[in-house]
Design an enzyme around this catalytic site. Structure first.
Site, mmCIF file in Angstrom:
data_model
loop_
_atom_site.group_PDB
_atom_site.id
_atom_site.type_symbol
_atom_site.label_atom_id
_atom_site.label_comp_id
_atom_site.label_asym_id
_atom_site.label_seq_id
_atom_site.Cartn_x
_atom_site.Cartn_y
_atom_site.Cartn_z
ATOM 1 N N GLU A 1 0.839 -1.205 0.000
ATOM 2 C CA GLU A 1 0.000 0.000 0.000
ATOM 3 C C GLU A 1 0.874 1.255 0.000
ATOM 4 O O GLU A 1 0.566 2.234 -0.683
ATOM 5 C CB GLU A 1 -0.914 0.030 1.228
ATOM 6 N N LYS B 1 -10.314 5.860 2.492
ATOM 7 C CA LYS B 1 -9.460 5.183 1.514
ATOM 8 C C LYS B 1 -10.372 4.534 0.485
ATOM 9 O O LYS B 1 -11.172 3.655 0.812
ATOM 10 C CB LYS B 1 -8.596 4.123 2.200
ATOM 11 N N GLU C 1 -5.845 6.899 10.793
ATOM 12 C CA GLU C 1 -6.118 7.584 12.058
ATOM 13 C C GLU C 1 -5.013 8.607 12.357
ATOM 14 O O GLU C 1 -5.281 9.727 12.800
ATOM 15 C CB GLU C 1 -6.190 6.580 13.218
ATOM 16 N N TYR D 1 -10.667 28.363 4.560
ATOM 17 C CA TYR D 1 -10.736 26.980 4.088
ATOM 18 C C TYR D 1 -9.627 26.648 3.099
ATOM 19 O O TYR D 1 -9.260 25.485 2.957
ATOM 20 C CB TYR D 1 -12.119 26.605 3.550
#
Length: 120
Positions: free
Chosen positions: A21, A98, A72, A53
């Site tokens: 990954e 993901k 996380e 933003y």
């Protein structure tokens, strides 16, 4: 109280627990919501009176560039940087998704959502 939000900011990044990954990469979506009490009214139309933003997007973009094993950890890093830039925020919600995670079955996305509120 006011909220600024980014929904579905898309990134290609190298986060993942498995070495392949981190080598191949994957597409991710990031949602960020920031609640705050404005320091001033908006009659002067000054961007410094709000949470910008564009700066929040740039924070997310920068943190997505650093490969991590856990999404996380990515979400927490985004929150930490927003709090550093805007210490007056009341709460932050960050979701990292993901897309098409490498699982046996077809999954649209895996995700983590972290909610932050400063200690009182």
């Amino acid at each position: 109280m006011m909220t600024i939000a980014l929904q579905g900011a898309e990134f290609f990044a190298y986060h993942g627990f498995y070495p392949e990954e981190q080598k191949l990469g994957c597409r991710f979506l990031v949602d960020v919501e920031v609640d705050f009490s404005p320091k001033h009214d908006f009659s002067d139309d000054n961007i410094n009176n709000t949470v910008d933003y564009e700066k929040v997007y740039n924070i997310a973009c920068e943190e997505m560039k650093h490969p991590r094993k856990l999404i996380e950890t990515v979400a927490e890093a985004i929150i930490e940087k927003i709090v550093e830039k805007y210490p007056f925020v009341r709460s932050i919600r960050v979701a990292v998704k993901k897309l098409n995670p490498p699982l046996i079955g077809k999954i649209a996305c895996s995700s983590v959502t972290i909610n932050y509120q400063p200690a009182k």
